[in-house]
Write a protein that holds these residues in place. Structure first.
Motif, mmCIF file in Angstrom:
data_model
loop_
_atom_site.group_PDB
_atom_site.id
_atom_site.type_symbol
_atom_site.label_atom_id
_atom_site.label_comp_id
_atom_site.label_asym_id
_atom_site.label_seq_id
_atom_site.Cartn_x
_atom_site.Cartn_y
_atom_site.Cartn_z
ATOM 1 N N HIS A 229 0.943 -1.062 0.044
ATOM 2 C CA HIS A 229 0.024 0.122 0.176
ATOM 3 C C HIS A 229 0.840 1.419 0.030
ATOM 4 O O HIS A 229 0.661 2.262 -0.766
ATOM 5 C CB HIS A 229 -0.849 -0.051 1.198
ATOM 6 C CG HIS A 229 -2.012 1.159 1.469
ATOM 7 N ND1 HIS A 229 -3.241 0.830 1.218
ATOM 8 C CD2 HIS A 229 -1.651 2.550 1.503
ATOM 9 C CE1 HIS A 229 -3.761 2.122 1.144
ATOM 10 N NE2 HIS A 229 -2.949 2.970 1.591
ATOM 11 N N VAL A 232 2.422 2.029 -3.286
ATOM 12 C CA VAL A 232 1.498 2.687 -4.313
ATOM 13 C C VAL A 232 1.402 4.170 -3.987
ATOM 14 O O VAL A 232 1.408 4.984 -4.805
ATOM 15 C CB VAL A 232 0.106 2.091 -4.214
ATOM 16 C CG1 VAL A 232 -0.917 2.763 -5.016
ATOM 17 C CG2 VAL A 232 0.223 0.617 -4.485
ATOM 18 N N HIS A 235 4.109 5.943 -5.318
ATOM 19 C CA HIS A 235 4.421 5.981 -6.584
ATOM 20 C C HIS A 235 3.519 7.334 -6.983
ATOM 21 O O HIS A 235 3.934 8.000 -7.971
ATOM 22 C CB HIS A 235 3.835 4.679 -7.423
ATOM 23 C CG HIS A 235 3.555 4.763 -8.628
ATOM 24 N ND1 HIS A 235 4.745 4.969 -9.775
ATOM 25 C CD2 HIS A 235 2.497 4.609 -9.667
ATOM 26 C CE1 HIS A 235 4.177 4.918 -10.778
ATOM 27 N NE2 HIS A 235 2.921 5.097 -10.892
ATOM 28 N N GLU A 296 -4.195 2.464 -6.735
ATOM 29 C CA GLU A 296 -3.557 3.587 -7.446
ATOM 30 C C GLU A 296 -4.368 4.683 -7.893
ATOM 31 O O GLU A 296 -4.210 5.857 -7.702
ATOM 32 C CB GLU A 296 -2.575 3.259 -8.652
ATOM 33 C CG GLU A 296 -1.834 4.288 -9.310
ATOM 34 C CD GLU A 296 -0.906 3.938 -10.351
ATOM 35 O OE1 GLU A 296 -0.067 4.631 -10.772
ATOM 36 O OE2 GLU A 296 -0.942 2.636 -10.581
#
Length: 338
Positions: A229, A232, A235, A296
């Motif tokens: 998690h 993500v 990112h 995402e």
């Protein structure tokens, strides 16, 4: 379809109303109007659910479904009594907090529940799970198992999350508290997480109303380890700085709260006692049509919404969950010096 939403002015209620309106349904929202605005196109029924005449304006009409998010057993008891002859289906948004055992992962809806709250009013969040159990029982006594749906939701996130739990990590990675970009994270690789997008939950609840679905369902997001998690969240935020990992015993010693509250780290829960809290089996809901967008997308949209909030709300000052910049920097300093 004629849908009556008891609420409709707070976060999830607004999304349910909006989703139903987009599908062309007639929607009425019964609320005091203190938590926000009802989406345009819905009929607003101004009423206080704590008053004896709360349902006077809606109990003379027929409804295909009623949706309720209350945490107060007395409110659910009064609503179901007033509307059981007027609605085909009653949908209640409950919580995974109803379960008695939080230590065992992947339990389904048959797991043991907490003892129900004995009073009509939930006085504090300490009895939230017990209150929701009592609400479920009140609904079952009035509507019976074949005319009711209970959605035991996991952690809800997405744009508009003023509880700060789904927005904390994308925002923290987007704006680290220290100049070198370091971010403090819990070092609990085995901890599982589940985050369901508010838009996905709302859409499924409208599906359930349309299809007259009945039963009890765990409604959670995809199960994934906390480090995944966080990857993500990094990112979507474009974070490339170092991660500074802290073991849970160290966090507890520094008076860092798990999950939510001041000086907290959202999504972190102590192990082993909470190993099952965010790893409920939601396969029944998925078999009944629940689909969840990629994490995402949820976190990217939440970060975009976070960036629209006033600067004074963007992690520099106290919020409902997370660390302030000052607290984060102080903890990072302690770790580097220790």
């Amino acid at each position: 379809m004629r849908l009556l939403v008891l609420g409709g002015t707070a976060w999830l209620g607004q999304h349910v109303v909006s989703a139903a309106l987009k599908r062309g349904h007639f929607v009425a929202a019964l609320a005091r109007g203190e938590s926000g605005a009802v989406p345009g196109g819905a009929v607003v029924v101004t009423a206080d659910r704590n008053r004896p005449d709360a349902y006077a304006q809606v109990r003379t009409q027929d409804w295909d479904a009623v949706l309720d998010v209350s945490r107060h057993p007395g409110q659910v008891r009064e609503a179901t009594a007033a509307l059981r002859e007027r609605s085909e289906t009653y949908i209640f948004v409950s919580s995974g907090n109803v379960y008695a055992d939080t230590s065992v992962p992947h339990q389904n809806e048959s797991a043991a529940l907490l003892d129900p709250l004995t009073g009509d009013v939930m006085e504090s969040m300490e009895t939230y799970g017990e209150a929701k159990v009592a609400c479920e029982l009140a609904l079952r006594e009035s509507f019976g198992g074949d005319r009711m749906l209970v959605a035991r939701s996991g952690l809800i996130g997405g744009p508009g999350d003023t509880f700060d739990r789904s927005g904390y990590w994308p925002m923290r990675f987007s704006k680290p508290a220290v100049a070198d970009g370091r971010v403090l994270v819990p070092d609990v690789p085995e901890l599982l997480t589940q985050l369901i997008d508010v838009r996905d939950l709302a859409g499924w609840l409208v599906d359930a109303a349309e299809n007259k679905l009945h039963g009890t369902f765990n409604t959670t997001g995809e199960t994934m380890p906390l480090p995944q998690h966080l990857d993500v969240a990094r990112h979507v935020a474009g974070h490339t700085g170092p991660l500074v990992k802290a073991r849970q015993n160290w966090l507890i010693a520094q008076d860092i709260e798990p999950w939510a509250g001041e000086r907290s780290l959202p999504l972190w829960l102590p192990l082993p006692e909470y190993a099952g809290f965010s790893s409920r089996d939601s396969s029944a809901a998925r078999a009944a049509g629940l689909t969840c967008r990629p994490l995402e997308e949820t976190l990217a949209d939440t970060l975009a919404w976070e960036r629209t909030r006033p600067e004074a709300r963007q992690r520099r000052y106290k919020r409902r969950a997370g660390l302030t910049d000052f607290d984060e920097a102080e903890l990072l300093s302690l770790l580097s010096s220790g």
